[in-house]
Design an enzyme around this catalytic site. Structure first.
Site: not given
Ligand code: MN
Length: 430
Positions: A140, A207, A243, A263
């Site tokens: 990544h 993740e 982004r 999150t």
């Molecule tokens: Mn992250």
């Protein structure tokens, strides 16, 4: 390393029939969640097949009588106190759950404490006081770095220090919570002022989340040999990222509003003991890479054999009842440069006090090939290679109404496979 015990026995079966061959929650898993329960602040539940056993009524029915009293903190409304108990008590409670859910003598007493899992409303399982997100997949980091610095994709510190930043705990939400598209500042065109408005490049990051147990006093580092024992369990984690906002704000201090708006985590915490059969050694570092410094040299440095996947659907797909499409699949144990224990040891190496219920994100899990990239930034290579959906729609980044679903599954020879459940979230308009 801790030895396997009868709770891992592949032959063990539960009197809860749906647990047999359950893809996620056979009796060998027994993950913990926090659910709404009457007028209480929440109750801890353990998944078993398609059901969940609520701990408060199970304890009232006599479960856990032989446990150390501290282990009965599983009957409290969140996992913090239990995770603050010694790991031997986590193990004892797991064994007692496994024994009771496999022994028919318990069925009549515990059945009233079972609920269908799909009827439960989930809460974040801990009171999370601190959240830290890392950047531990070199694939990544190299991919993202090469987009912005083609000549020098991996900065010189990467192979020495696990890179991370402090995230925001209060915007951690449980799977199923919709995520509102954030507004923010984005870079100006030449000579103009920056714009403020809804992000145009909303992304997910696949993740694992690592929940910590125990505590170390401020000023007292966690030695490399003790770091793994601080891992209480894992979940799936989506570090939603804007982004365009990130690109404008991140220098010189790192991500801020591009990531702290939400999150998402999966509701079930798969415990450290459930993961024991799936420990594998960290992959060898590429030749020429430095050995980690002493404080990051973990004895028996394991990672978890888990296959993670990103699935995706749009509002139009849901209206037609189309199946989710698989966007990416990645093997966690092949993707990461730093192990879970190294993240813990590094975090505390300056004396930072880690507290039970603290959450560490591993960073986006990306593997070597394009189909194993864990975010759209990489998967569509900054939008230059859009995904084409079965109905002809395309995606560079997420649109309103899109839903992102993560799944994970651990498997190893000789063990019953276990799942991490699911982490999903749908994008609402700004
Ligand atoms: Mn992250």
């Amino acid at each position: 390393m801790n030895a396997l015990d009868r709770s891992h026995d592949p032959g063990r079966q539960s009197w809860v029939a749906s647990a047999q061959s359950h893809p996620d929650f056979p009796i060998q898993n027994l993950p913990l969640a926090r659910v709404k329960h009457g007028n209480t602040p929440g109750a801890i539940a353990v998944a078993i097949g398609d059901e969940a056993l609520l701990l408060p009524p199970a304890i009232e029915a006599g479960w856990g009588k032989d446990l150390p009293p501290g282990a009965l903190s599983l009957g409290l409304s969140a996992l913090n106190v239990f995770a603050g108990r010694p790991p031997a008590e986590w193990r004892a409670a797991r064994l007692a759950l496994s024994d009771a859910l496999s022994d028919r003598a318990w069925e009549s007493r515990l059945r009233p404490a079972l609920r269908p899992r799909e009827e439960l409303e989930y809460l974040v399982p801990f009171q999370v006081y601190d959240f830290t997100d890392f950047y531990a997949s070199a694939y990544h980091a190299t991919n993202v770095g090469s987009m912005f610095r083609p000549d020098n994709p991996l900065l010189p510190n990467y192979k020495w220090v696990p890179i991370g930043y402090h995230g925001r705990a209060s915007s951690i939400v449980v799977s199923g919570t919709p995520v509102r598209r954030p507004r923010g500042q984005t870079a100006p065109a030449e000579g103009a002022a920056p714009a403020f408005g809804p992000t145009r490049s909303l992304d997910y990051e696949l993740e694992l989340g690592i929940f910590l147990g125990g505590r170390n006093a401020l000023g007292t580092p966690v030695p490399a040999s003790e770091a793994a024992a601080r891992i209480f369990g894992i979940c799936l984690l989506n570090d939603w990222s804007a982004r365009d906002i990130q690109a404008w704000e991140y220098q010189p201090l790192g991500p801020f509003l591009a990531k702290n708006f939400a999150t998402s985590i999966s509701p079930w915490v798969v415990t450290a003991d459930a993961l024991l059969p799936f420990h594998v050694a960290m992959p060898a570092r590429p030749s020429g890479d430095p050995e980690p410094l002493e404080h990051l040299r973990i004895p028996d440095n394991w990672t978890v054999a888990a296959r993670l996947e990103v699935l995706f659907n749009t509002a139009a797909m849901r209206a037609r009842h189309d199946a989710d499409i698989v966007v990416s699949e990645v093997r966690f144990e092949q993707a990461m440069y730093w192990s879970p224990a190294q993240l813990v040891a590094h975090h505390a190496s300056n004396g930072c006090n880690l507290y039970m219920g603290d959450l560490l994100g591993t960073g986006t899990v990306s593997g070597p090939d394009p189909a194993s990239r864990g975010c759209l930034l990489e998967r569509t290579w900054r939008g230059t290679e859009p995904l084409t959906l079965p109905d002809g729609e395309t995606r560079k980044f997420l649109e309103d109404g899109d839903e992102v679903v993560f799944r994970g599954r651990c498997s190893a020879g000789g063990a019953v496979s276990i799942g991490l459940g699911e982490c999903r979230g749908v994008v609402l308009p700004a």
